[in-house]
Motif scaffolding. Structure first.
Motif, mmCIF file in Angstrom:
data_model
loop_
_atom_site.group_PDB
_atom_site.id
_atom_site.type_symbol
_atom_site.label_atom_id
_atom_site.label_comp_id
_atom_site.label_asym_id
_atom_site.label_seq_id
_atom_site.Cartn_x
_atom_site.Cartn_y
_atom_site.Cartn_z
ATOM 1 N N GLU A 40 0.834 -1.194 0.000
ATOM 2 C CA GLU A 40 0.000 0.000 0.000
ATOM 3 C C GLU A 40 0.869 1.244 0.000
ATOM 4 O O GLU A 40 1.712 1.424 0.884
ATOM 5 C CB GLU A 40 -0.913 0.023 1.221
ATOM 6 C CG GLU A 40 -1.823 1.237 1.254
ATOM 7 C CD GLU A 40 -2.723 1.264 2.480
ATOM 8 O OE1 GLU A 40 -2.366 0.625 3.493
ATOM 9 O OE2 GLU A 40 -3.766 1.935 2.427
ATOM 10 N N GLU A 41 0.654 2.085 -0.996
ATOM 11 C CA GLU A 41 1.307 3.391 -1.044
ATOM 12 C C GLU A 41 0.291 4.410 -0.530
ATOM 13 O O GLU A 41 -0.798 4.545 -1.098
ATOM 14 C CB GLU A 41 1.720 3.725 -2.482
ATOM 15 C CG GLU A 41 2.345 5.087 -2.626
ATOM 16 C CD GLU A 41 2.647 5.434 -4.077
ATOM 17 O OE1 GLU A 41 3.566 6.236 -4.293
ATOM 18 O OE2 GLU A 41 1.967 4.931 -4.987
ATOM 19 N N VAL A 42 0.617 5.068 0.563
ATOM 20 C CA VAL A 42 -0.294 6.052 1.137
ATOM 21 C C VAL A 42 -0.130 7.364 0.376
ATOM 22 O O VAL A 42 0.978 7.882 0.224
ATOM 23 C CB VAL A 42 -0.012 6.253 2.645
ATOM 24 C CG1 VAL A 42 -0.937 7.299 3.230
ATOM 25 C CG2 VAL A 42 -0.166 4.926 3.381
ATOM 26 N N LEU A 43 -1.250 7.866 -0.136
ATOM 27 C CA LEU A 43 -1.269 9.112 -0.903
ATOM 28 C C LEU A 43 -1.911 10.212 -0.062
ATOM 29 O O LEU A 43 -2.462 9.947 0.999
ATOM 30 C CB LEU A 43 -2.054 8.905 -2.202
ATOM 31 C CG LEU A 43 -1.579 7.746 -3.084
ATOM 32 C CD1 LEU A 43 -2.563 7.506 -4.217
ATOM 33 C CD2 LEU A 43 -0.193 8.041 -3.630
ATOM 34 N N THR A 44 -1.881 11.413 -0.547
ATOM 35 C CA THR A 44 -2.498 12.528 0.169
ATOM 36 C C THR A 44 -3.977 12.260 0.431
ATOM 37 O O THR A 44 -4.476 12.477 1.524
ATOM 38 C CB THR A 44 -2.342 13.834 -0.633
ATOM 39 O OG1 THR A 44 -0.958 14.025 -0.898
ATOM 40 C CG2 THR A 44 -2.881 15.012 0.136
ATOM 41 N N PHE A 45 -4.663 11.769 -0.594
ATOM 42 C CA PHE A 45 -6.084 11.455 -0.457
ATOM 43 C C PHE A 45 -6.284 9.979 -0.756
ATOM 44 O O PHE A 45 -6.518 9.587 -1.887
ATOM 45 C CB PHE A 45 -6.926 12.307 -1.414
ATOM 46 C CG PHE A 45 -6.812 13.772 -1.133
ATOM 47 C CD1 PHE A 45 -7.514 14.336 -0.088
ATOM 48 C CD2 PHE A 45 -5.980 14.584 -1.895
ATOM 49 C CE1 PHE A 45 -7.409 15.679 0.198
ATOM 50 C CE2 PHE A 45 -5.869 15.924 -1.617
ATOM 51 C CZ PHE A 45 -6.579 16.486 -0.578
ATOM 52 N N GLY A 46 -6.173 9.144 0.245
ATOM 53 C CA GLY A 46 -6.381 7.713 0.057
ATOM 54 C C GLY A 46 -5.077 6.945 -0.089
ATOM 55 O O GLY A 46 -4.047 7.336 0.448
ATOM 56 N N SER A 47 -5.151 5.868 -0.832
ATOM 57 C CA SER A 47 -3.979 5.022 -1.030
ATOM 58 C C SER A 47 -4.082 4.304 -2.367
ATOM 59 O O SER A 47 -5.138 4.268 -2.990
ATOM 60 C CB SER A 47 -3.849 4.009 0.109
ATOM 61 O OG SER A 47 -4.975 3.173 0.151
ATOM 62 N N ARG A 48 -2.973 3.726 -2.781
ATOM 63 C CA ARG A 48 -2.910 2.936 -4.009
ATOM 64 C C ARG A 48 -2.280 1.600 -3.652
ATOM 65 O O ARG A 48 -1.270 1.548 -2.967
ATOM 66 C CB ARG A 48 -2.060 3.644 -5.057
ATOM 67 C CG ARG A 48 -1.852 2.819 -6.321
ATOM 68 C CD ARG A 48 -0.919 3.513 -7.302
ATOM 69 N NE ARG A 48 -1.488 4.763 -7.749
ATOM 70 C CZ ARG A 48 -0.819 5.918 -7.799
ATOM 71 N NH1 ARG A 48 0.439 5.977 -7.444
ATOM 72 N NH2 ARG A 48 -1.403 7.021 -8.227
ATOM 73 N N TRP A 49 -2.910 0.526 -4.112
ATOM 74 C CA TRP A 49 -2.389 -0.810 -3.864
ATOM 75 C C TRP A 49 -1.623 -1.296 -5.081
ATOM 76 O O TRP A 49 -2.117 -1.216 -6.197
ATOM 77 C CB TRP A 49 -3.510 -1.786 -3.542
ATOM 78 C CG TRP A 49 -4.075 -1.579 -2.185
ATOM 79 C CD1 TRP A 49 -5.205 -0.876 -1.865
ATOM 80 C CD2 TRP A 49 -3.535 -2.039 -0.955
ATOM 81 N NE1 TRP A 49 -5.400 -0.882 -0.502
ATOM 82 C CE2 TRP A 49 -4.388 -1.597 0.077
ATOM 83 C CE3 TRP A 49 -2.415 -2.793 -0.617
ATOM 84 C CZ2 TRP A 49 -4.155 -1.881 1.413
ATOM 85 C CZ3 TRP A 49 -2.176 -3.077 0.713
ATOM 86 C CH2 TRP A 49 -3.052 -2.630 1.711
ATOM 87 N N TYR A 50 -0.441 -1.819 -4.847
ATOM 88 C CA TYR A 50 0.358 -2.477 -5.873
ATOM 89 C C TYR A 50 0.195 -3.962 -5.638
ATOM 90 O O TYR A 50 0.353 -4.439 -4.511
ATOM 91 C CB TYR A 50 1.827 -2.081 -5.762
ATOM 92 C CG TYR A 50 2.058 -0.639 -6.115
ATOM 93 C CD1 TYR A 50 2.539 -0.283 -7.363
ATOM 94 C CD2 TYR A 50 1.775 0.371 -5.207
ATOM 95 C CE1 TYR A 50 2.749 1.049 -7.699
ATOM 96 C CE2 TYR A 50 1.971 1.693 -5.527
ATOM 97 C CZ TYR A 50 2.459 2.033 -6.775
ATOM 98 O OH TYR A 50 2.649 3.345 -7.104
ATOM 99 N N LYS A 51 -0.136 -4.705 -6.683
ATOM 100 C CA LYS A 51 -0.346 -6.144 -6.554
ATOM 101 C C LYS A 51 0.514 -6.853 -7.586
ATOM 102 O O LYS A 51 0.561 -6.457 -8.744
ATOM 103 C CB LYS A 51 -1.815 -6.496 -6.750
ATOM 104 C CG LYS A 51 -2.700 -5.865 -5.686
ATOM 105 C CD LYS A 51 -4.170 -6.027 -5.983
ATOM 106 C CE LYS A 51 -4.979 -5.222 -4.972
ATOM 107 N NZ LYS A 51 -6.344 -5.006 -5.385
ATOM 108 N N TRP A 52 1.195 -7.902 -7.137
ATOM 109 C CA TRP A 52 2.020 -8.672 -8.051
ATOM 110 C C TRP A 52 2.107 -10.110 -7.568
ATOM 111 O O TRP A 52 1.764 -10.422 -6.431
ATOM 112 C CB TRP A 52 3.416 -8.056 -8.191
ATOM 113 C CG TRP A 52 4.280 -8.112 -6.971
ATOM 114 C CD1 TRP A 52 5.201 -9.088 -6.667
ATOM 115 C CD2 TRP A 52 4.330 -7.170 -5.893
ATOM 116 N NE1 TRP A 52 5.807 -8.800 -5.464
ATOM 117 C CE2 TRP A 52 5.299 -7.635 -4.971
ATOM 118 C CE3 TRP A 52 3.650 -5.984 -5.613
ATOM 119 C CZ2 TRP A 52 5.595 -6.946 -3.808
ATOM 120 C CZ3 TRP A 52 3.945 -5.308 -4.448
ATOM 121 C CH2 TRP A 52 4.906 -5.781 -3.561
#
Length: 165
Positions: free
Chosen positions: A122-134
């Motif tokens: 999980e990359e925490v962003l200013t508004f929410g987060s982004r999940w990297y999946k591999w």
């Protein structure tokens, strides 16, 4: 299935390189940073800064490993199943469905002497987060007792999904 250069499986069924750049020889680029993988372990980026589009970006060496272990058809079947995974409101792959697909294909790959892990970060962003999946795939004879730190060990309807190794 036609073969071109090593790299990834596309929705057309051909092998093609998606050009993940050229990280140092001992590291792979997972979109959020570089990761060092042990000998005999390779990664397949499913989702990160871009949502999954039916292709999976294999790191160099993974295609050769799949061919050596005669696991290309099993792998392609798994990628096809992943391509049917519904996306959430944020256009990311449904993690529970990914766990189900990995759980289903893990025994088939194990019969080909391959280990399979679903990983996420999980990359925490200013508004929410982004999940990297591999996915990480390892040769049973070379991977030793390697366990990815980012392995997703979520539950699938009450059952641990890492019991099929």
């Amino acid at each position: 299935m036609g073969a071109t250069s090593s790299g990834s499986f596309s929705a057309s069924g051909d092998l093609q390189c998606l050009g993940m750049g050229e990280p140092p020889a001992d590291k792979v680029d997972l979109g959020v940073g570089l990761k060092r993988l042990p000998t005999g372990v390779y990664a397949c980026l499913l989702e990160g800064k871009h949502s999954f589009d039916g292709t999976a970006a294999n790191t160099p060496g993974l295609d050769a490993l799949l061919r050596r272990r005669q696991a290309v058809d099993v792998w392609w079947g798994m990628i096809q199943d992943i391509s049917k995974t519904p996306k959430g409101w944020d256009w990311s792959l449904n993690t529970e469905r990914l766990v189900s697909v990995v759980h289903h294909f893990r025994p088939s790959l194990a019969r080909k002497e391959l280990l399979l892990w679903l990983c996420r970060y999980e990359e925490v962003l200013t508004f929410g987060s982004r999940w990297y999946k591999w996915l990480e795939v390892g040769d049973m004879h070379l991977a030793g007792d390697y366990q990815p730190a980012e392995e997703y060990r979520g539950l699938l309807r009450g059952c641990a999904c890492d019991d099929a190794q």
